[in-house]
Scaffold this motif. Structure first.
Motif, PDB file in Angstrom:
ATOM      1  N   LEU A 240       9.531  33.524  36.465  1.00  0.00           N
ATOM      2  CA  LEU A 240       9.674  33.813  34.965  1.00  0.00           C
ATOM      3  C   LEU A 240      11.064  33.856  34.578  1.00  0.00           C
ATOM      4  CD1 LEU A 240       7.468  34.500  32.952  1.00  0.00           C
ATOM      5  CD2 LEU A 240       7.482  36.932  33.536  1.00  0.00           C
ATOM      6  N   SER A 246      11.054  34.463  25.919  1.00  0.00           N
ATOM      7  CA  SER A 246       9.605  35.139  25.518  1.00  0.00           C
ATOM      8  C   SER A 246       8.605  34.986  26.440  1.00  0.00           C
ATOM      9  CB  SER A 246       9.566  34.721  24.071  1.00  0.00           C
ATOM     10  OG  SER A 246       9.270  33.198  24.064  1.00  0.00           O
ATOM     11  N   SER A 247       9.066  34.244  27.494  1.00  0.00           N
ATOM     12  CA  SER A 247       7.588  33.852  28.296  1.00  0.00           C
ATOM     13  C   SER A 247       7.046  35.123  28.998  1.00  0.00           C
ATOM     14  CB  SER A 247       8.257  32.919  29.534  1.00  0.00           C
ATOM     15  OG  SER A 247       8.733  31.684  28.881  1.00  0.00           O
ATOM     16  N   ARG A 248       5.714  35.124  29.277  1.00  0.00           N
ATOM     17  CA  ARG A 248       5.144  36.292  30.037  1.00  0.00           C
ATOM     18  C   ARG A 248       3.837  35.733  30.727  1.00  0.00           C
ATOM     19  NH1 ARG A 248       3.353  40.505  25.460  1.00  0.00           N
ATOM     20  NH2 ARG A 248       2.671  38.401  24.338  1.00  0.00           N
ATOM     21  N   GLU A 306       1.537  31.351  31.729  1.00  0.00           N
ATOM     22  CA  GLU A 306       2.438  31.485  30.471  1.00  0.00           C
ATOM     23  C   GLU A 306       1.661  31.548  29.328  1.00  0.00           C
ATOM     24  OE1 GLU A 306       6.227  29.061  28.716  1.00  0.00           O
ATOM     25  OE2 GLU A 306       5.290  28.266  30.353  1.00  0.00           O
ATOM     26  N   SER A 344      -0.485  42.389  30.805  1.00  0.00           N
ATOM     27  CA  SER A 344       0.593  41.415  30.807  1.00  0.00           C
ATOM     28  C   SER A 344       2.023  41.775  31.364  1.00  0.00           C
ATOM     29  CB  SER A 344       0.864  40.763  29.274  1.00  0.00           C
ATOM     30  OG  SER A 344       1.219  41.927  28.413  1.00  0.00           O
ATOM     31  N   PHE A 345       2.740  40.871  31.555  1.00  0.00           N
ATOM     32  CA  PHE A 345       4.176  41.284  31.912  1.00  0.00           C
ATOM     33  C   PHE A 345       5.365  40.516  31.649  1.00  0.00           C
ATOM     34  CE2 PHE A 345       7.699  39.947  35.135  1.00  0.00           C
ATOM     35  CZ  PHE A 345       8.084  41.285  35.434  1.00  0.00           C
ATOM     36  N   PRO A 346       6.451  40.986  31.009  1.00  0.00           N
ATOM     37  CA  PRO A 346       6.909  42.227  31.290  1.00  0.00           C
ATOM     38  C   PRO A 346       6.524  43.217  29.986  1.00  0.00           C
ATOM     39  CG  PRO A 346       8.723  40.760  30.422  1.00  0.00           C
ATOM     40  CD  PRO A 346       7.254  40.110  30.653  1.00  0.00           C
ATOM     41  N   GLU A 347       5.792  42.811  29.471  1.00  0.00           N
ATOM     42  CA  GLU A 347       5.576  43.641  28.272  1.00  0.00           C
ATOM     43  C   GLU A 347       3.851  43.705  28.087  1.00  0.00           C
ATOM     44  OE1 GLU A 347       5.630  46.481  25.256  1.00  0.00           O
ATOM     45  OE2 GLU A 347       7.446  45.866  26.417  1.00  0.00           O
ATOM     46  N   ASP A 350       5.871  46.828  33.051  1.00  0.00           N
ATOM     47  CA  ASP A 350       7.014  46.340  33.433  1.00  0.00           C
ATOM     48  C   ASP A 350       7.345  46.168  34.713  1.00  0.00           C
ATOM     49  OD1 ASP A 350       6.991  48.979  34.059  1.00  0.00           O
ATOM     50  OD2 ASP A 350       8.680  49.608  33.099  1.00  0.00           O
ATOM     51  N   TYR A 352       5.428  43.752  37.858  1.00  0.00           N
ATOM     52  CA  TYR A 352       4.240  42.969  37.929  1.00  0.00           C
ATOM     53  C   TYR A 352       3.396  43.344  39.111  1.00  0.00           C
ATOM     54  CZ  TYR A 352       7.068  40.735  41.586  1.00  0.00           C
ATOM     55  OH  TYR A 352       8.029  40.365  42.936  1.00  0.00           O
TER      56      TYR A 352
END
Length: 381
Positions: A240, A246-248, A306, A344-347, A350, A352
């Protein structure tokens, strides 16, 4: 945790065929001729060939010695014939003078000496050669008898030399053929051993791949299992930071509502067919890069590698719920629906490592609030 459906084993006929095939492959590996056996056979053939070559080479040397000995005998015959010719010359002189008598006597003595040397050489021969008669060795022997003996000895030893020469050529040819055949045999065995070694390695690699696949996948649905899911999650979370800021990544935890009643009322066979059908639809409803896993009896998880917005995750959740509804209508098993939790990670999560647990907690909030829907994990989770 939600209610789990009973796990039904692989059908007996299919399981039996699988077991028989596995036993057959195992027996082929264990009892089939391997590279070691081929190498041992090649070594035995090589030793036999070397022994045969040693015997042939020994015979070649023996024939060569015989041929050389025959040459020595024939040279002695030629010297004796020269001495016999000299006796004839002295015998044909017309004058009976003391010089002629002395020369003739010396020539007869020389002839007797040559005959004695020839007799010693012939009698010492390793071959069963005919011996010279003693009467022909005395100084005053009849010259006609001497001529007959020399002719007989010359004829026999010339024939012996020709026979030894022919036998030597035959044995040299046999040695050459044996060397060619041995080289070809060893080459073929080497190629065969290498081929069998490569085949065995491919077979073992294939079986290792089968075992690895079985350890990471669900036997009934063919989907990745919990272990494979967490390995894929670890891989996705590690990669990641290399993506955009902005990838999650996200995990959708799916639990089937009302599935236990299907097993109780329709039987486990129908329940297994339902799980297989809904698993196939789950797989078809997401991207190929995403991972759909069966992590429990009627519990599934989807790893989204993603995404950009929560709206995308909501759309995926709705498709998963629709897959369950469509399967339920197609099979007519009753009212089976799905509750989906999304994390979802990181938001907002925080860590995984807690992503699956957070999605599971969100799924239970859906169950408590009426089921057949989806919910996002809270930051507190």
């Amino acid at each position: 945790m939600g209610p789990e459906a009973s796990k039904t084993p692989i059908p007996i006929p299919e399981r039996t065929r699988t077991q028989r095939a596995a036993r057959g492959r195992a027996l082929a590996i264990r009892f089939g001729p391997g590279p070691t056996a081929i190498a041992a056979a090649a070594l035995v053939c090589l030793l036999i060939g070397l022994l045969y070559l040693a015997l042939q080479i020994r015979t070649i040397f023996s024939d060569q010695l015989k041929q050389e000995y025959a040459g020595l005998v024939l040279e002695a015959v030629e010297r004796t014939e020269s001495a016999r010719s000299l006796v004839g010359i002295w015998q044909q002189l017309p004058d009976a003078t003391p010089a002629r008598a002395a020369g003739y006597q010396h020539a007869r003595t020389e002839l007797a000496h040559r005959l004695a040397s020839l007799a010693a050489l012939v009698n010492a021969s390793p071959s069963a050669a005919p011996r010279l008669p003693p009467a022909s060795l005395i100084p005053d022997a009849d010259l006609r008898d001497t001529d007959a003996v020399l002719t007989s000895v010359s004829t026999w030893w010339r024939a012996q030399r020709d026979a030894d020469s022919a036998d030597l050529r035959v044995r040299i040819a046999r040695v050459a053929y044996t060397l060619i055949a041995s080289a070809a045999l060893l080459f073929c065995m080497l190629i065969t051993a290498l081929g069998m070694y490569a085949k065995r390695n491919r077979l073992l690699a294939g079986r290792s791949h089968e075992f690895e696949w079985a350890a990471l996948h669900d036997a009934m649905t063919g989907l990745p299992n919990r272990r494979k899911l967490f390995a894929s999650l670890e891989e996705a979370a590690t990669k990641l930071p290399a993506l955009t800021a902005s990838s999650r990544i996200a995990v959708l935890y799916v639990d089937l509502d009302g599935f236990k009643q299907v097993n109780d009322s329709r039987g486990h066979r129908v329940g297994d067919e339902f799980l297989i059908a809904v698993s196939r639809r789950f797989r078809e409803s997401v991207r190929k890069v995403d991972v759909v896993a069966r992590i429990g009896g009627d519990e599934f998880a989807v790893l989204v590698r993603e995404f950009s917005t929560n709206a995308e995750l909501g759309e995926i959740a709705r498709r998963l719920i629709a897959c369950v509804v469509q399967t339920d209508k197609e099979m007519g098993v009753g009212r089976v629906r799905a509750s989906v939790g999304i994390a979802s990670f990181p938001e907002p999560v925080d860590d995984y490592h807690r992503l699956v647990a957070a999605a599971d907690e969100a799924m239970y909030r859906v169950k408590r609030s009426g089921k057949n829907s989806y919910a996002f994990a809270e930051r507190a989770s």
